[in-house]
Enzyme design. Sequence first.
Site, PDB file in Angstrom:
ATOM      1  N   ASP A 195      40.211  53.388  37.839  1.00  0.00           N
ATOM      2  CA  ASP A 195      39.295  52.317  37.463  1.00  0.00           C
ATOM      3  C   ASP A 195      38.827  51.473  38.647  1.00  0.00           C
ATOM      4  OD1 ASP A 195      38.150  52.413  35.067  1.00  0.00           O
ATOM      5  OD2 ASP A 195      39.816  51.548  33.967  1.00  0.00           O
ATOM      6  N   ASP A 251      46.081  48.496  31.076  1.00  0.00           N
ATOM      7  CA  ASP A 251      45.271  49.664  30.680  1.00  0.00           C
ATOM      8  C   ASP A 251      44.666  50.341  31.902  1.00  0.00           C
ATOM      9  OD1 ASP A 251      43.918  47.036  30.495  1.00  0.00           O
ATOM     10  OD2 ASP A 251      42.108  48.239  30.307  1.00  0.00           O
TER      11      ASP A 251
END
Length: 485
Positions: A262, A252
């Site tokens: 991220d 993800d």
Amino acid sequence: MSIALGSRFAGELSELTVPWKAEEAPQPRLLVLNEPLATELGLDPDWLRGPDGLGLLTGTRVPAEASPVAQAYAGHQFGGFQPRLGDGRALLLGEIEGPDGHLHDLHLKGSGRTPFARGGDGLAAVGPMLREYVISEAMHALGIPTTRALAVVATGKTVYRESPLPGAVLARVASSHLRVGTFQFAPLLMRASGNTDLLRRLADHAIARHHPAAADAEQPYLALLEAVSAAQARLVAQWMSVGFIHGVMNTDNMTISGETIDYGPCAFMEAFDPATVFSSIDSWGRYAYGNQPSIALWNLARFAEALLPLLADDAEAGIEVAEASLGEFQGLYEAAWTDAMARKLGVAGASADTVEALVGDLLTQLQQSGLDWTLFFRRLAGAARGDAEPVRGEFIDLATFDGWLQRWRDLGPDADAMDRVNPVYIPRNHLVEEALTAATGGDLGPVEKLLDAIRSPFDVRAGLDRYAEPGPREFSASFQTFCGT
Ligand code: AMP
Ligand code: MG
């Protein structure tokens, strides 16, 4: 000014979204604004600083036609499959069409709980959001594809972690937030709903936004797999070349665009060691520095699995096609890595075989002597200019290094070219921690100074000496990073 926010993703792929709103920010206060990025997007920095701008940057005042959504996705986290992840504390506000004609997602992190929040509070603290801002700016300045931070706004809320912390929202810009995990979610939803064309629509959306050449290929979905593999091979080679450790390469957290995303537990390696891990929860070293290329391939295999129904009419034929395509990854990665290393060594014209042998021998010695990855290459440029002492001084086995140095010198390295690709200033862990601690206490000075250093990473400047030095050994030895803070 009025800002036009498109809703292409929410419109084309509504099954993968939940319409949602940001929580109120009781006392919004702008901590940092990325003016160059704002300008690139055609946004007026002065407007962003005003009440409407802060409303946009916290999601509390969005244009009437905008349709903010939380995005759904699945993902393998540390190898275990989670069918339902999604934006637990994030929102896609919409897409901005920049003056360059490209779409850019405007996305918030820390804007409150969504239906995907599970046990989380939906919030984010000032320190970790500034961390993402600083490190993503460093990556951008290093020429590495990345999502970018537009602003960090303190909300006036208190966030409870191990202690109470000031809350913040990060406004993030990405060429999209499509991830491998988005593709892993689509087949599940199709099975549950009988909506058989979702995966195809998602793949078409990804092709149109990121890999348009795939649309003209004989097999567009195979071409998509190939394009994503190639983009990830190049990306991870670039990470490796600057000593970047992502820290949480779950599926993800791997984009379809090939941008780094991220910035939770990421960190830069100092002493060269492939086993380097900083993340507190990565006890097995799954996402250690040296494992990143093989993890990227593992993630791409999950991407290929999700794409299988589009790759061929029957599963077996699909698997064959996917395996053949994934079989290219190692070669693509190695070519990108060798090319990056040739440039770091100032020998871009040398043959791949020569560079590979030179790099292999060098890495053994760097590891043996525990040399700082970043500093070494700048000092080595000094050796190309005739001053070898600073770089020689730190090797334990000097005779072997001298032999290596001679082989390298025989290739006629270009010191100026080396200085253009080997950074002096990276966001070193002790500097980042120091700056974030100060910012959490209300002093943004150290964050600004660090940003100033890392935004021109290749240019040595007066007054920044300590930004070019490794952290104290004791600090580096015990340094840990954390996820989801
Ligand atoms: P990450 O490892 O940061 O990519 O996050 C993994 C998942 O956890 C994502 O679905 C996030 O939205 C979710 N998450 C992380 N922190 C929080 C939080 N404080 N509240 C709600 N969801 C969170
Ligand atoms: Mg994530």
